[in-house]
Design a protein around this motif. Sequence first.
Motif, PDB file in Angstrom:
ATOM      1  N   ALA A   1     -10.703 -63.734  30.634  1.00  7.84           N
ATOM      2  CA  ALA A   1     -11.487 -62.911  31.488  1.00  7.84           C
ATOM      3  C   ALA A   1     -10.885 -61.575  31.557  1.00  7.84           C
ATOM      4  O   ALA A   1     -11.511 -60.404  31.573  1.00  7.84           O
ATOM      5  CB  ALA A   1     -11.461 -63.609  32.832  1.00  7.84           C
ATOM      6  N   ALA A   2      -9.524 -61.536  31.385  1.00  6.23           N
ATOM      7  CA  ALA A   2      -9.028 -60.034  31.422  1.00  6.23           C
ATOM      8  C   ALA A   2      -9.314 -59.070  30.304  1.00  6.23           C
ATOM      9  O   ALA A   2      -9.533 -57.937  30.039  1.00  6.23           O
ATOM     10  CB  ALA A   2      -7.285 -60.033  31.221  1.00  6.23           C
ATOM     11  N   VAL A   3      -9.497 -59.959  28.752  1.00  4.00           N
ATOM     12  CA  VAL A   3      -9.920 -59.384  27.697  1.00  4.00           C
ATOM     13  C   VAL A   3     -11.401 -58.764  27.733  1.00  4.00           C
ATOM     14  O   VAL A   3     -11.834 -57.690  27.511  1.00  4.00           O
ATOM     15  CB  VAL A   3      -9.845 -60.085  26.426  1.00  4.00           C
ATOM     16  CG1 VAL A   3     -10.488 -59.612  25.446  1.00  4.00           C
ATOM     17  CG2 VAL A   3      -8.344 -60.520  26.186  1.00  4.00           C
ATOM     18  N   TYR A   4     -12.360 -59.551  28.475  1.00  4.00           N
ATOM     19  CA  TYR A   4     -13.789 -59.378  28.581  1.00  4.00           C
ATOM     20  C   TYR A   4     -13.751 -58.087  29.497  1.00  4.00           C
ATOM     21  O   TYR A   4     -14.618 -57.278  29.413  1.00  4.00           O
ATOM     22  CB  TYR A   4     -14.403 -60.647  29.087  1.00  4.00           C
ATOM     23  CG  TYR A   4     -15.866 -60.283  29.362  1.00  4.00           C
ATOM     24  CD1 TYR A   4     -16.736 -60.097  28.349  1.00  4.00           C
ATOM     25  CD2 TYR A   4     -16.394 -60.258  30.785  1.00  4.00           C
ATOM     26  CE1 TYR A   4     -18.169 -59.797  28.642  1.00  4.00           C
ATOM     27  CE2 TYR A   4     -17.716 -60.089  30.939  1.00  4.00           C
ATOM     28  CZ  TYR A   4     -18.553 -59.582  29.853  1.00  4.00           C
ATOM     29  OH  TYR A   4     -19.729 -59.306  30.034  1.00  4.00           O
ATOM     30  N   ALA A   5     -13.111 -58.403  30.721  1.00  6.60           N
ATOM     31  CA  ALA A   5     -12.953 -57.085  31.849  1.00  6.60           C
ATOM     32  C   ALA A   5     -12.560 -55.795  30.914  1.00  6.60           C
ATOM     33  O   ALA A   5     -13.095 -54.752  31.521  1.00  6.60           O
ATOM     34  CB  ALA A   5     -11.997 -57.582  33.069  1.00  6.60           C
ATOM     35  N   ALA A   6     -11.543 -55.755  30.368  1.00 10.92           N
ATOM     36  CA  ALA A   6     -11.030 -54.688  29.717  1.00 10.92           C
ATOM     37  C   ALA A   6     -12.060 -54.081  28.773  1.00 10.92           C
ATOM     38  O   ALA A   6     -12.342 -52.687  28.535  1.00 10.92           O
ATOM     39  CB  ALA A   6      -9.630 -54.904  29.060  1.00 10.92           C
ATOM     40  N   CYS A   7     -12.751 -54.859  28.003  1.00 17.58           N
ATOM     41  CA  CYS A   7     -13.813 -54.318  27.195  1.00 17.58           C
ATOM     42  C   CYS A   7     -15.037 -53.954  28.078  1.00 17.58           C
ATOM     43  O   CYS A   7     -15.603 -52.606  27.546  1.00 17.58           O
ATOM     44  CB  CYS A   7     -14.434 -55.691  26.363  1.00 17.58           C
ATOM     45  SG  CYS A   7     -13.248 -56.041  24.973  1.00 17.58           S
ATOM     46  N   ARG A   8     -15.494 -54.435  29.070  1.00 11.31           N
ATOM     47  CA  ARG A   8     -16.359 -53.774  29.928  1.00 11.31           C
ATOM     48  C   ARG A   8     -16.097 -52.503  30.412  1.00 11.31           C
ATOM     49  O   ARG A   8     -16.762 -51.577  30.737  1.00 11.31           O
ATOM     50  CB  ARG A   8     -16.548 -54.797  30.995  1.00 11.31           C
ATOM     51  CG  ARG A   8     -17.303 -56.123  30.544  1.00 11.31           C
ATOM     52  CD  ARG A   8     -18.866 -55.889  30.353  1.00 11.31           C
ATOM     53  NE  ARG A   8     -19.605 -55.471  31.483  1.00 11.31           N
ATOM     54  CZ  ARG A   8     -20.281 -56.100  32.385  1.00 11.31           C
ATOM     55  NH1 ARG A   8     -20.075 -57.381  32.296  1.00 11.31           N
ATOM     56  NH2 ARG A   8     -20.901 -55.652  33.457  1.00 11.31           N
ATOM     57  N   VAL A   9     -14.913 -52.479  31.063  1.00 13.82           N
ATOM     58  CA  VAL A   9     -14.386 -51.206  31.512  1.00 13.82           C
ATOM     59  C   VAL A   9     -14.337 -49.872  30.538  1.00 13.82           C
ATOM     60  O   VAL A   9     -14.533 -48.831  30.891  1.00 13.82           O
ATOM     61  CB  VAL A   9     -12.953 -51.445  32.430  1.00 13.82           C
ATOM     62  CG1 VAL A   9     -12.435 -50.197  32.554  1.00 13.82           C
ATOM     63  CG2 VAL A   9     -13.145 -52.414  33.346  1.00 13.82           C
ATOM     64  N   ALA A  10     -13.882 -50.375  29.273  1.00 13.57           N
ATOM     65  CA  ALA A  10     -13.763 -49.362  28.245  1.00 13.57           C
ATOM     66  C   ALA A  10     -15.142 -48.958  27.441  1.00 13.57           C
ATOM     67  O   ALA A  10     -15.080 -48.349  26.556  1.00 13.57           O
ATOM     68  CB  ALA A  10     -12.729 -49.787  27.280  1.00 13.57           C
ATOM     69  N   GLY A  11     -16.024 -49.868  27.639  1.00 11.92           N
ATOM     70  CA  GLY A  11     -17.295 -49.707  27.213  1.00 11.92           C
ATOM     71  C   GLY A  11     -17.306 -50.181  25.659  1.00 11.92           C
ATOM     72  O   GLY A  11     -18.044 -49.621  24.878  1.00 11.92           O
TER      73      GLY A  11
ATOM     74  N   ALA B   1     -12.984 -63.989  40.077  1.00 10.50           N
ATOM     75  CA  ALA B   1     -11.631 -63.606  40.740  1.00 10.50           C
ATOM     76  C   ALA B   1     -11.167 -62.246  40.456  1.00 10.50           C
ATOM     77  O   ALA B   1     -10.829 -61.488  41.541  1.00 10.50           O
ATOM     78  CB  ALA B   1     -10.663 -64.802  40.652  1.00 10.50           C
ATOM     79  N   LEU B   2     -11.022 -61.702  39.275  1.00 15.60           N
ATOM     80  CA  LEU B   2     -10.638 -60.607  38.957  1.00 15.60           C
ATOM     81  C   LEU B   2     -11.599 -59.472  39.582  1.00 15.60           C
ATOM     82  O   LEU B   2     -11.164 -58.494  40.198  1.00 15.60           O
ATOM     83  CB  LEU B   2     -10.627 -60.549  37.354  1.00 15.60           C
ATOM     84  CG  LEU B   2      -9.255 -61.003  36.605  1.00 15.60           C
ATOM     85  CD1 LEU B   2      -9.725 -60.878  35.087  1.00 15.60           C
ATOM     86  CD2 LEU B   2      -8.167 -60.270  37.043  1.00 15.60           C
ATOM     87  N   ASN B   3     -12.833 -59.687  39.312  1.00 14.45           N
ATOM     88  CA  ASN B   3     -13.774 -58.950  39.631  1.00 14.45           C
ATOM     89  C   ASN B   3     -13.860 -58.666  41.336  1.00 14.45           C
ATOM     90  O   ASN B   3     -14.081 -57.370  41.913  1.00 14.45           O
ATOM     91  CB  ASN B   3     -15.201 -59.125  39.164  1.00 14.45           C
ATOM     92  CG  ASN B   3     -15.972 -57.825  39.184  1.00 14.45           C
ATOM     93  OD1 ASN B   3     -15.601 -56.800  39.201  1.00 14.45           O
ATOM     94  ND2 ASN B   3     -17.198 -58.314  38.878  1.00 14.45           N
TER      95      ASN B   3
ATOM     96  N   LEU C   1     -12.862 -54.414  39.890  1.00 15.94           N
ATOM     97  CA  LEU C   1     -12.951 -53.788  38.634  1.00 15.94           C
ATOM     98  C   LEU C   1     -13.927 -52.718  38.851  1.00 15.94           C
ATOM     99  O   LEU C   1     -15.256 -53.028  39.293  1.00 15.94           O
ATOM    100  CB  LEU C   1     -13.056 -54.770  37.696  1.00 15.94           C
ATOM    101  CG  LEU C   1     -11.992 -55.809  37.512  1.00 15.94           C
ATOM    102  CD1 LEU C   1     -12.565 -56.840  36.309  1.00 15.94           C
ATOM    103  CD2 LEU C   1     -10.789 -55.231  37.197  1.00 15.94           C
ATOM    104  N   PRO C   2     -13.921 -51.531  38.078  1.00 15.22           N
ATOM    105  CA  PRO C   2     -15.143 -50.515  37.935  1.00 15.22           C
ATOM    106  C   PRO C   2     -15.803 -50.784  36.994  1.00 15.22           C
ATOM    107  O   PRO C   2     -16.002 -50.221  35.900  1.00 15.22           O
ATOM    108  CB  PRO C   2     -14.145 -49.261  37.716  1.00 15.22           C
ATOM    109  CG  PRO C   2     -12.966 -49.758  37.207  1.00 15.22           C
ATOM    110  CD  PRO C   2     -12.483 -51.035  37.594  1.00 15.22           C
ATOM    111  N   VAL C   3     -16.305 -51.965  37.202  1.00 18.84           N
ATOM    112  CA  VAL C   3     -17.413 -52.550  35.875  1.00 18.84           C
ATOM    113  C   VAL C   3     -18.941 -52.293  35.980  1.00 18.84           C
ATOM    114  O   VAL C   3     -19.515 -52.719  37.207  1.00 18.84           O
ATOM    115  CB  VAL C   3     -17.186 -54.108  35.642  1.00 18.84           C
ATOM    116  CG1 VAL C   3     -18.112 -54.763  34.562  1.00 18.84           C
ATOM    117  CG2 VAL C   3     -15.787 -54.403  35.364  1.00 18.84           C
ATOM    118  N   ALA C   4     -19.557 -51.751  35.147  1.00 14.19           N
ATOM    119  CA  ALA C   4     -20.907 -51.546  35.580  1.00 14.19           C
ATOM    120  C   ALA C   4     -21.658 -52.468  34.429  1.00 14.19           C
ATOM    121  O   ALA C   4     -21.132 -53.172  33.703  1.00 14.19           O
ATOM    122  CB  ALA C   4     -21.349 -50.129  35.063  1.00 14.19           C
ATOM    123  N   ALA C   5     -23.083 -52.485  34.699  1.00 13.08           N
ATOM    124  CA  ALA C   5     -23.850 -53.312  33.738  1.00 13.08           C
ATOM    125  C   ALA C   5     -23.635 -52.873  32.311  1.00 13.08           C
ATOM    126  O   ALA C   5     -23.814 -51.746  31.813  1.00 13.08           O
ATOM    127  CB  ALA C   5     -25.132 -53.321  34.185  1.00 13.08           C
ATOM    128  N   ALA C   6     -23.395 -53.871  31.425  1.00 14.77           N
ATOM    129  CA  ALA C   6     -23.196 -53.526  30.144  1.00 14.77           C
ATOM    130  C   ALA C   6     -24.726 -52.855  29.426  1.00 14.77           C
ATOM    131  O   ALA C   6     -25.781 -53.247  29.751  1.00 14.77           O
ATOM    132  CB  ALA C   6     -23.060 -55.000  29.215  1.00 14.77           C
TER     133      ALA C   6
END
Length: 284
Positions: A152-162, A187-189, A194-199
């Motif tokens: 989940a941390a890897v996926y979230a980092a990818c989403r945040v970094a685009g 849980a992370l989100n 997390l500043p995660v926008a739609a992909a």
Amino acid sequence: MSTTRSTGCPECEGRLTADGDETVCESCGLIVSTDRLDRGPEWRSFEDDDRNPARCGAPLTRSRHDRGLSTEIGRSGRGKSRKWSRLRRQHRRTQIRSKRERNQVYGFTEIRRLMGALSLPDRIRDQSCSLFESAQNEDLLRGRSIEGFASAAVYAACRVAGVSRTISEVVDAAKATADEHRAAYDALNRELGLPVAAADPAEFVARFTSELDLGQAVRRRARDHAEQAVESGHANGRNPGGVAAGAVYLAAREENEPVTQTEAAEVADVTAVTVRTTYQALQD
């Protein structure tokens, strides 16, 4: 070897000469300045071999529980004996002092493994480890899977970094199940905000066209189609990888490139029906 400075002595205006680490006036002998700093590498070795004697170690890194500051007992020379093997084993055990550190070591190891499996850069690795550590500090790992939080941390980092990676790609490479990954990511989100926008489907176009060995013309057209899908609302609530695959398939058809719906679906890890739906929507 001496070198001459262009400026004069502050006392007698005589000529200055730099000799070693001192700058001296040739006329009056005044020592104008000294520079005893050795800015070169520090070499120190007492071994009669060809090993690199540099004393500097690896740089600090967020991907290690101790930031990479731990030491290791070497294996050369007398370090190969059974006694030294026991010492190395005990030394490794003392580096992990608590269950929290043990969990962090395991989580960071899984994150580093995912970096290689998904071909991700070091900046994503460091951000993923930082998110995992934040989750530990917030006590989010209690009762949940460590492997799930690593993925989940890897996926979230990818989403945040685009960086374009789908959930299925991360889960397929991870040791966690889809349910463990989903619970950890929620849980992370939720707890860390997390500043995660739609992909954006356009983020996947370059990778998909590269894997299908398509040219720049197809890439440009597919990117335009992906942006059109977002503007028209077709991408809302849909798998962004599937939308990108449909845009790539349409662009390949327009450029007369030999690509099938099945091939486009395989690179995006979606079904051919998903590709066909986007293709038909963009045509309409």
